[in-house]
Design an enzyme around this catalytic site. Structure first.
Site, mmCIF file in Angstrom:
data_model
loop_
_atom_site.group_PDB
_atom_site.id
_atom_site.type_symbol
_atom_site.label_atom_id
_atom_site.label_comp_id
_atom_site.label_asym_id
_atom_site.label_seq_id
_atom_site.Cartn_x
_atom_site.Cartn_y
_atom_site.Cartn_z
ATOM 1 N N GLY A 152 1.121 0.442 -5.585
ATOM 2 C CA GLY A 152 2.173 1.299 -5.164
ATOM 3 C C GLY A 152 2.796 1.229 -3.774
ATOM 4 O O GLY A 152 1.936 1.145 -2.798
ATOM 5 N N ARG A 175 3.381 -10.366 13.896
ATOM 6 C CA ARG A 175 3.427 -10.541 15.296
ATOM 7 C C ARG A 175 2.129 -10.616 16.260
ATOM 8 O O ARG A 175 2.052 -11.533 17.170
ATOM 9 C CB ARG A 175 4.502 -9.552 15.950
ATOM 10 C CG ARG A 175 5.806 -9.812 15.459
ATOM 11 C CD ARG A 175 6.802 -8.930 16.035
ATOM 12 N NE ARG A 175 8.112 -9.443 15.619
ATOM 13 C CZ ARG A 175 9.341 -8.701 15.792
ATOM 14 N NH1 ARG A 175 9.171 -7.641 16.466
ATOM 15 N NH2 ARG A 175 10.387 -9.179 15.330
ATOM 16 N N ARG A 210 1.460 -4.347 -9.446
ATOM 17 C CA ARG A 210 0.362 -4.223 -10.183
ATOM 18 C C ARG A 210 -0.172 -5.458 -10.846
ATOM 19 O O ARG A 210 0.354 -5.781 -11.810
ATOM 20 C CB ARG A 210 0.412 -2.757 -10.975
ATOM 21 C CG ARG A 210 1.053 -1.680 -10.485
ATOM 22 C CD ARG A 210 0.320 -0.292 -10.677
ATOM 23 N NE ARG A 210 1.026 0.688 -10.114
ATOM 24 C CZ ARG A 210 0.597 1.197 -8.843
ATOM 25 N NH1 ARG A 210 -0.576 0.760 -8.314
ATOM 26 N NH2 ARG A 210 1.025 2.154 -8.258
ATOM 27 N N ASP A 235 -7.016 1.915 -3.043
ATOM 28 C CA ASP A 235 -8.203 1.747 -3.541
ATOM 29 C C ASP A 235 -8.430 0.559 -4.277
ATOM 30 O O ASP A 235 -9.535 -0.490 -4.288
ATOM 31 C CB ASP A 235 -9.065 2.903 -4.019
ATOM 32 C CG ASP A 235 -8.387 3.802 -4.909
ATOM 33 O OD1 ASP A 235 -7.070 3.107 -5.338
ATOM 34 O OD2 ASP A 235 -8.834 4.462 -5.571
ATOM 35 N N THR A 294 -1.028 3.775 1.049
ATOM 36 C CA THR A 294 -0.857 4.407 -0.417
ATOM 37 C C THR A 294 -0.400 6.002 0.036
ATOM 38 O O THR A 294 -1.091 6.665 0.906
ATOM 39 C CB THR A 294 -1.980 4.525 -1.359
ATOM 40 O OG1 THR A 294 -1.633 5.372 -2.413
ATOM 41 C CG2 THR A 294 -3.224 4.894 -0.507
ATOM 42 N N ASP A 328 -0.813 8.369 -1.844
ATOM 43 C CA ASP A 328 -2.044 9.317 -2.597
ATOM 44 C C ASP A 328 -3.008 9.822 -1.664
ATOM 45 O O ASP A 328 -3.789 10.874 -2.096
ATOM 46 C CB ASP A 328 -2.894 8.192 -3.645
ATOM 47 C CG ASP A 328 -1.928 7.882 -4.944
ATOM 48 O OD1 ASP A 328 -0.689 8.456 -4.813
ATOM 49 O OD2 ASP A 328 -2.264 6.943 -5.568
ATOM 50 N N ASP A 361 -5.918 8.817 -0.982
ATOM 51 C CA ASP A 361 -7.212 8.746 -1.822
ATOM 52 C C ASP A 361 -8.104 7.442 -1.512
ATOM 53 O O ASP A 361 -9.004 7.448 -2.124
ATOM 54 C CB ASP A 361 -6.945 8.820 -3.361
ATOM 55 C CG ASP A 361 -6.179 7.513 -3.747
ATOM 56 O OD1 ASP A 361 -5.840 6.766 -2.985
ATOM 57 O OD2 ASP A 361 -6.166 7.099 -4.891
ATOM 58 N N ARG A 396 -2.004 10.455 -8.561
ATOM 59 C CA ARG A 396 -2.995 9.753 -9.576
ATOM 60 C C ARG A 396 -4.158 10.651 -9.725
ATOM 61 O O ARG A 396 -3.630 11.988 -9.969
ATOM 62 C CB ARG A 396 -3.645 8.604 -8.958
ATOM 63 C CG ARG A 396 -3.589 7.494 -10.214
ATOM 64 C CD ARG A 396 -4.395 6.109 -9.786
ATOM 65 N NE ARG A 396 -3.172 5.135 -9.309
ATOM 66 C CZ ARG A 396 -2.702 4.470 -10.037
ATOM 67 N NH1 ARG A 396 -2.885 4.171 -11.321
ATOM 68 N NH2 ARG A 396 -1.664 3.539 -9.478
ATOM 69 N N GLY A 450 3.952 26.170 2.041
ATOM 70 C CA GLY A 450 3.810 27.640 1.592
ATOM 71 C C GLY A 450 3.700 27.985 0.391
ATOM 72 O O GLY A 450 4.064 28.908 -0.368
ATOM 73 N N HIS A 474 10.323 34.685 -4.926
ATOM 74 C CA HIS A 474 10.100 33.310 -5.439
ATOM 75 C C HIS A 474 8.697 33.225 -5.414
ATOM 76 O O HIS A 474 7.677 33.713 -4.798
ATOM 77 C CB HIS A 474 10.917 32.214 -4.812
ATOM 78 C CG HIS A 474 10.382 32.123 -3.388
ATOM 79 N ND1 HIS A 474 10.876 32.803 -2.518
ATOM 80 C CD2 HIS A 474 9.512 31.154 -2.911
ATOM 81 C CE1 HIS A 474 10.161 32.165 -1.198
ATOM 82 N NE2 HIS A 474 9.494 31.330 -1.600
ATOM 83 N N GLU A 503 0.028 15.293 -10.219
ATOM 84 C CA GLU A 503 -0.023 14.683 -11.461
ATOM 85 C C GLU A 503 -1.331 14.444 -12.506
ATOM 86 O O GLU A 503 -1.081 14.231 -13.571
ATOM 87 C CB GLU A 503 0.730 13.341 -11.499
ATOM 88 C CG GLU A 503 -0.033 12.250 -10.496
ATOM 89 C CD GLU A 503 0.377 10.907 -10.306
ATOM 90 O OE1 GLU A 503 1.490 10.657 -11.347
ATOM 91 O OE2 GLU A 503 0.198 10.224 -9.595
ATOM 92 N N ARG A 556 7.808 8.089 -2.750
ATOM 93 C CA ARG A 556 7.324 6.884 -2.588
ATOM 94 C C ARG A 556 8.364 6.056 -1.374
ATOM 95 O O ARG A 556 8.111 5.142 -0.637
ATOM 96 C CB ARG A 556 6.890 5.830 -3.410
ATOM 97 C CG ARG A 556 5.748 6.360 -4.208
ATOM 98 C CD ARG A 556 4.938 4.935 -4.565
ATOM 99 N NE ARG A 556 5.617 4.018 -5.309
ATOM 100 C CZ ARG A 556 5.443 3.735 -6.604
ATOM 101 N NH1 ARG A 556 4.114 4.451 -7.145
ATOM 102 N NH2 ARG A 556 5.779 2.893 -7.143
#
Ligand code: F6P
Length: 322
Positions: free
Chosen positions: A11, A25, A72, A103, A125, A127, A129, A171, A185, A216, A223, A255
């Protein structure tokens, strides 16, 4: 090492361009001939390799996405694809490879290194992760995007006295969601690492928030949380919690966009270090940010490891949002 190629894979993440610019460079200044590989590992296997000069990476520092494009690549997970990738590099007379990605990208780097080919990885990434690095290129920009989006959602949530579920990427990792909850918050972060939270517990959190007089309630849903956000929203909306419920998936907006100052900074530093590592014989390592330093972390020490989410952040977030 006299020539080096760079690719971006998986991604896209804001700041990847800044990383490519730094690699190209720094490489040229080190006397190397530089190449760019288009469309990630797929482009490598297909031989989509172009020479890159200093001016080819002008005006990309501030641009989101990756001008080398990304993909991918299922073929890179097969021994045949992995051999083909290295064959293409030898064919072009390229002596070293730098890969920017998450990863999966590091696993690809490992398979190339296992064939005796010099490779260095740069974590990129949203994520967050990747094991062994404090952060990855793109995380800071994504967090800023999420923060701005939730600030806007809060305006409408407060105007209508609603509970909002906001889905973030990541992910199978809850890192991005936990950090998002803390900086926005939010009352709660639902993450894959805590999969057993029930609808009733979530409903209770919302009802308690209403009873405490809040106008609220924001809940960040990673996800990877087992109950899909839409399903959860419908269930919560049908309950008598004080607040009605609505859901928003921030999706691919997370992203994109101009990389933040921090992402440009780490991308530039990591790109520079990647060349330093390759030219001083530090192969099969990733440029890991640890504290204030960028260190060469052996890729075998990180591939396949799940990076835990910051439990302390979750604790702080829960206390502060009451
Ligand atoms: O790895 C980055 C990421 O945005 C994840 O958060 C998400 O699960 C995935 O990529 C989406 O992948 P794709 O772009 O292939 O739909």
């Amino acid at each position: 090492i006299r020539s080096v190629a760079v690719l971006t894979s998986g991604g896209d993440a804001p700041g990847m361009n800044a990383g490519v610019r730094a690699v190209v460079r720094a490489g040229i200044v080190a006397g190397l001939k530089m190449y760019g590989i288009q469309d990630g590992y797929q482009g490598l296997i297909n031989g989509d390799i172009v020479p890159l000069g200093r001016r080819d990476v002008s005006n990309i520092l501030s641009r989101g996405g990756t001008f080398l494009r990304t993909a991918r690549c299922a073929e890179m997970m097969t021994p045949h694809g992995q051999r083909e990738a290295v064959r293409q590099l030898y064919n072009e007379g390229i002596d070293g490879l730098i890969v920017i990605g998450g990863d999966g990208t590091m696993a690809g780097a490992q398979s190339i290194s296992a064939q005796g080919y010099p490779v260095v990885g740069i974590p990129g990434t949203i994520d967050n992760d990747v094991y062994g690095t404090d952060t990855c290129i793109g995380v800071d920009t994504a967090l800023n995007t999420i923060m701005e989006a939730i600030d806007k959602i809060r305006d409408t949530a407060a105007s209508h006295s609603r509970a909002f579920l906001v889905q973030t990427m990541g992910r199978d990792s809850g890192f991005l969601a936990v950090e998002s909850a803390l900086i926005s918050g939010a009352e709660m972060a639902l993450i894959p690492e805590n999969p057993n939270i029930t609808v009733e517990e979530i409903a209770q959190t919302i009802a308690n928030s209403y009873k405490r007089g809040r106008r609220h309630c924001i809940i960040v849903v990673a996800e990877g949380f087992p109950i899909p956000m839409d399903e959860l929203t419908v269930k919560l909306d049908a309950m008598d919690l004080g607040f009605k419920a609505r859901g928003t998936n921030l999706s691919y907006i997370q992203r994109g966009g101009t990389p933040s100052a921090f992402d440009r900074l780490i991308a530039s530093r990591m790109g520079f270090k990647a060349i330093e590592f390759l030219t001083t014989g530090k192969f099969n390592v990733m440029t890991a940010l640890q504290g204030r330093d960028i260190v060469p972390l052996p890729i075998p020490e990180l591939v396949g490891k799940h990076r835990g989410f910051p439990e302390e952040y979750l604790k702080i977030s829960n206390i502060l949002s009451r």
